[in-house]
Design a protein around this motif. Sequence first.
Motif, PDB file in Angstrom:
ATOM      1  N   UNK A   1       7.404   3.619  -0.300  1.00  0.00           N
ATOM      2  CA  UNK A   1       6.185   3.155  -0.954  1.00  0.00           C
ATOM      3  C   UNK A   1       6.076   1.637  -0.888  1.00  0.00           C
ATOM      4  N   UNK A   2       7.205   0.949  -1.039  1.00  0.00           N
ATOM      5  CA  UNK A   2       7.171  -0.511  -0.911  1.00  0.00           C
ATOM      6  C   UNK A   2       6.821  -0.922   0.522  1.00  0.00           C
ATOM      7  N   UNK A   3       7.285  -0.152   1.487  1.00  0.00           N
ATOM      8  CA  UNK A   3       6.942  -0.442   2.876  1.00  0.00           C
ATOM      9  C   UNK A   3       5.433  -0.385   3.070  1.00  0.00           C
ATOM     10  N   UNK A   4       4.798   0.636   2.484  1.00  0.00           N
ATOM     11  CA  UNK A   4       3.346   0.753   2.577  1.00  0.00           C
ATOM     12  C   UNK A   4       2.667  -0.391   1.835  1.00  0.00           C
ATOM     13  N   UNK A   5       3.148  -0.703   0.625  1.00  0.00           N
ATOM     14  CA  UNK A   5       2.552  -1.790  -0.153  1.00  0.00           C
ATOM     15  C   UNK A   5       2.629  -3.116   0.601  1.00  0.00           C
ATOM     16  N   UNK A   6       3.762  -3.376   1.226  1.00  0.00           N
ATOM     17  CA  UNK A   6       3.932  -4.624   1.979  1.00  0.00           C
ATOM     18  C   UNK A   6       2.954  -4.683   3.154  1.00  0.00           C
ATOM     19  N   UNK A   7       2.770  -3.563   3.822  1.00  0.00           N
ATOM     20  CA  UNK A   7       1.815  -3.521   4.939  1.00  0.00           C
ATOM     21  C   UNK A   7       0.407  -3.845   4.449  1.00  0.00           C
ATOM     22  N   UNK A   8       0.039  -3.314   3.265  1.00  0.00           N
ATOM     23  CA  UNK A   8      -1.294  -3.571   2.715  1.00  0.00           C
ATOM     24  C   UNK A   8      -1.437  -5.028   2.289  1.00  0.00           C
ATOM     25  N   UNK A   9      -0.406  -5.585   1.641  1.00  0.00           N
ATOM     26  CA  UNK A   9      -0.448  -6.980   1.213  1.00  0.00           C
ATOM     27  C   UNK A   9      -0.543  -7.918   2.404  1.00  0.00           C
ATOM     28  N   UNK A  10       0.207  -7.616   3.439  1.00  0.00           N
ATOM     29  CA  UNK A  10       0.206  -8.458   4.643  1.00  0.00           C
ATOM     30  C   UNK A  10      -1.162  -8.455   5.302  1.00  0.00           C
ATOM     31  N   UNK A  11      -1.758  -7.272   5.402  1.00  0.00           N
ATOM     32  CA  UNK A  11      -3.083  -7.171   5.997  1.00  0.00           C
ATOM     33  C   UNK A  11      -4.127  -7.828   5.100  1.00  0.00           C
TER      34      UNK A  11
ATOM     35  N   UNK B   1      -9.689  -6.829  -0.930  1.00  0.00           N
ATOM     36  CA  UNK B   1      -9.678  -6.195  -2.254  1.00  0.00           C
ATOM     37  C   UNK B   1      -9.288  -4.724  -2.155  1.00  0.00           C
ATOM     38  N   UNK B   2      -9.853  -4.012  -1.203  1.00  0.00           N
ATOM     39  CA  UNK B   2      -9.535  -2.595  -1.041  1.00  0.00           C
ATOM     40  C   UNK B   2      -8.058  -2.388  -0.698  1.00  0.00           C
ATOM     41  N   UNK B   3      -7.538  -3.234   0.150  1.00  0.00           N
ATOM     42  CA  UNK B   3      -6.137  -3.120   0.543  1.00  0.00           C
ATOM     43  C   UNK B   3      -5.210  -3.370  -0.644  1.00  0.00           C
ATOM     44  N   UNK B   4      -5.592  -4.312  -1.495  1.00  0.00           N
ATOM     45  CA  UNK B   4      -4.784  -4.590  -2.680  1.00  0.00           C
ATOM     46  C   UNK B   4      -4.787  -3.404  -3.645  1.00  0.00           C
ATOM     47  N   UNK B   5      -5.905  -2.705  -3.712  1.00  0.00           N
ATOM     48  CA  UNK B   5      -5.959  -1.505  -4.536  1.00  0.00           C
ATOM     49  C   UNK B   5      -4.974  -0.458  -4.062  1.00  0.00           C
ATOM     50  N   UNK B   6      -4.842  -0.331  -2.757  1.00  0.00           N
ATOM     51  CA  UNK B   6      -3.873   0.621  -2.197  1.00  0.00           C
ATOM     52  C   UNK B   6      -2.442   0.195  -2.508  1.00  0.00           C
ATOM     53  N   UNK B   7      -2.179  -1.116  -2.402  1.00  0.00           N
ATOM     54  CA  UNK B   7      -0.843  -1.627  -2.698  1.00  0.00           C
ATOM     55  C   UNK B   7      -0.486  -1.395  -4.165  1.00  0.00           C
ATOM     56  N   UNK B   8      -1.451  -1.642  -5.048  1.00  0.00           N
ATOM     57  CA  UNK B   8      -1.213  -1.449  -6.486  1.00  0.00           C
ATOM     58  C   UNK B   8      -0.918   0.012  -6.799  1.00  0.00           C
ATOM     59  N   UNK B   9      -1.624   0.913  -6.141  1.00  0.00           N
ATOM     60  CA  UNK B   9      -1.372   2.342  -6.354  1.00  0.00           C
ATOM     61  C   UNK B   9       0.023   2.718  -5.865  1.00  0.00           C
ATOM     62  N   UNK B  10       0.439   2.140  -4.757  1.00  0.00           N
ATOM     63  CA  UNK B  10       1.770   2.436  -4.216  1.00  0.00           C
ATOM     64  C   UNK B  10       2.855   2.048  -5.210  1.00  0.00           C
TER      65      UNK B  10
END
Length: 245
Positions: free
Chosen positions: A54-64, A78-87
Amino acid sequence: MKRDHGPVLPGEGATDYARYMRTDTLLALQRDPADMVHRDELLFQVVHQSAELWFKLAVAELTEAAARIDDGELAEAELLLGRAALAVRLVSDQLDMFRHLPPATFQALVPVLGNGSGAESPGWKQAQAASRRLDQAFAAYRAAHGIDLRRLYTGNPADPVYRLAEAMVEWDERVALWRVRHYKIAIRIGSHGEIGTQGSPANWLAKLIDHRFFPDLWRARTGLTDAHPTADEHPDPAVTAGAGA
């Protein structure tokens, strides 16, 4: 003529699902039951290994998201950060599994952990680095467009910059909530020593609870609160009038 429904993808596994998801490799990453000192090693490893995913996914979203901010694409960030927060919320939720890990059982696991610590988590370290990169991207955007955070937070909540700032605060808050949950669970199973003991990991973990990735955003919010008098500083006019009568 009978149609062949066998796997068509390259790789190991009896089915295309197994080959694409690499389930043979994934499910072999846990210790063999014959080598376990306690059957709850499986619980312990599954929780931590899935957290790394899950952290791997969150990092990918934060980086993008940081890259999108660089390109001025705030809504996408903003949308990507929402995905990271959910992760990271899911990382927090799965910690509930440790409620089923008695302190005595954890102590039985300690020898097989070596000097391992959650502080060594590669996913968490990468999330920290990605959060710093995100902060830098947003600061650069604000500087380039002359955006003052105090004015931003007194403006329109529908403003894309405002919404992005809120998404960053949400990520920061979700991480803080994960830290609190982590801290409470660690104390509950006795994995971080006694609170208050010098050098105890419990003290180190407790100090991290108040850490913030985006302090400027939090200060801007606090500044707005401080700028308005409290009830004690701004008494009811009717009471004031009565007192002077």
